[in-house]
Write an enzyme that holds these catalytic residues in place. Sequence first.
Site, PDB file in Angstrom:
ATOM      1  N   ARG A  50       0.629  -1.325  -0.001  1.00 32.16           N
ATOM      2  CA  ARG A  50      -0.175  -0.011   0.071  1.00 32.16           C
ATOM      3  C   ARG A  50       0.924   1.447   0.024  1.00 32.16           C
ATOM      4  NH1 ARG A  50      -4.570   0.427   4.698  1.00 32.16           N
ATOM      5  NH2 ARG A  50      -2.722   0.930   5.886  1.00 32.16           N
ATOM      6  N   LYS A 149      -2.866   6.905   0.886  1.00 34.30           N
ATOM      7  CA  LYS A 149      -2.670   7.006   2.375  1.00 34.30           C
ATOM      8  C   LYS A 149      -1.535   8.214   2.442  1.00 34.30           C
ATOM      9  CE  LYS A 149      -2.290   4.916   6.866  1.00 34.30           C
ATOM     10  NZ  LYS A 149      -3.332   5.419   7.433  1.00 34.30           N
ATOM     11  N   GLU A 182     -16.214   5.455   5.744  1.00 32.67           N
ATOM     12  CA  GLU A 182     -15.437   5.048   6.668  1.00 32.67           C
ATOM     13  C   GLU A 182     -15.418   5.829   7.785  1.00 32.67           C
ATOM     14  OE1 GLU A 182     -11.484   4.622   5.248  1.00 32.67           O
ATOM     15  OE2 GLU A 182     -11.676   6.669   4.150  1.00 32.67           O
TER      16      GLU A 182
HETATM   17  N1  PMP Z   1      -9.417   4.392   6.880  1.00 32.30           N
HETATM   18  C1  PMP Z   1      -8.724   5.328   7.186  1.00 32.30           C
HETATM   19  C2  PMP Z   1      -8.999   6.798   7.036  1.00 32.30           C
HETATM   20  C3  PMP Z   1      -7.552   5.226   8.057  1.00 32.30           C
HETATM   21  O1  PMP Z   1      -6.647   6.105   8.261  1.00 32.30           O
HETATM   22  C4  PMP Z   1      -7.326   3.821   8.416  1.00 32.30           C
HETATM   23  C5  PMP Z   1      -6.034   3.702   9.212  1.00 32.30           C
HETATM   24  N2  PMP Z   1      -4.937   3.525   8.727  1.00 32.30           N
HETATM   25  C6  PMP Z   1      -7.957   2.784   7.941  1.00 32.30           C
HETATM   26  C7  PMP Z   1      -9.061   3.046   7.271  1.00 32.30           C
HETATM   27  C8  PMP Z   1      -8.013   1.536   8.452  1.00 32.30           C
HETATM   28  O2  PMP Z   1      -6.784   0.879   7.776  1.00 32.30           O
HETATM   29  P1  PMP Z   1      -5.676  -0.229   8.340  1.00 32.30           P
HETATM   30  O3  PMP Z   1      -6.525  -1.327   8.671  1.00 32.30           O
HETATM   31  O4  PMP Z   1      -4.904  -0.548   7.018  1.00 32.30           O
HETATM   32  O5  PMP Z   1      -5.186   0.478   9.584  1.00 32.30           O
END
Ligand code: PMP
Length: 291
Positions: A50, A149, A182
């Site tokens: 990622r 990200k 989300e």
């Molecule tokens: N959505 C957002 C906006 C986030 O910042 C995160 C955390 N990094 C997640 C979802 C969850 O992603 P992950 O399971 O890879 O931590």
Amino acid sequence: MKIWLDGTLVDEENAKLSVTDHATLYGDGVFEGIRIYDRKIFQCQAHLDRLFASAEFLRLKIPYTRAELTQAMNDCIKANGLTDGYIRLVVTRGAGKLGLNPFNCPKPAVFVVADQIELFSPEFYQTGMPVIIAKTVRISPNMLNPKVKSLNYLNNTLAKIESLDAGVSEALMTNVDGNITEGTGDNIFIVKNGVIFTPPADAGILLGVTRGVTMHLARKLNLEVREENFTPQELLAADECFLTGTAAEIIAVTKVNDQPLGTGQVGPFTKQLQDAFHKFIRTDEQVPYTV
Ligand code: PMP
């Protein structure tokens, strides 16, 4: 605390970035948040995939290989004597000239912080957590795709501020179509009539590593999971809701905008997935990151 910065472990007070770094000036860069369980980097491959995908989207060339970044994280874990914890791996655009042009920054800065994290109060893992639906709308994929990200998290920060103003710890965000996307730092799932739903990638979400692991575990448990959009009304009518994330792990949502969701308690699907997740983190099984 020791920080890994551009190839060297340094004391925290000596870990400095330039004021002309475009991360400082424009939030230009990418990052990952990664769990350490039992001295091991959880889902290392997926997080690196990622990170490289996010960097490529921003035309940012990471000056290290995956193996070198993995070594950096392991060195940082060791230097800080961590058994369980949390890693922040950051790649900035680097120091450059004033003005947006990212190609005036010759050398990205890369650093690793390895420490502890507590995102939500431990009692919420027993009782479930209240959240709000923010008025701040999640940016659309054709603005700055939420699957990237990036270091620009202000869209999420604004929703987080709304949640704190409302006296809760997390906010859910809708997209321009009015569907749920989300949380500010976690993905969302609901359960309705025995089926698990989570918004699809094109709703405008970060494709969470924990989301991927959760879908993998659900399918292994013969639970049906569908990537489908749902509205705030459908969320409120759900039997269960939970959030997933590296820092959050799996946490139930039992109240939305002051209204109880489902029974108002942690539901059986959520509990089953939490248990499966806690077993899974002690294994070395890797779940691929898919864009
Ligand atoms: N959505 C957002 C906006 C986030 O910042 C995160 C955390 N990094 C997640 C979802 C969850 O992603 P992950 O399971 O890879 O931590």
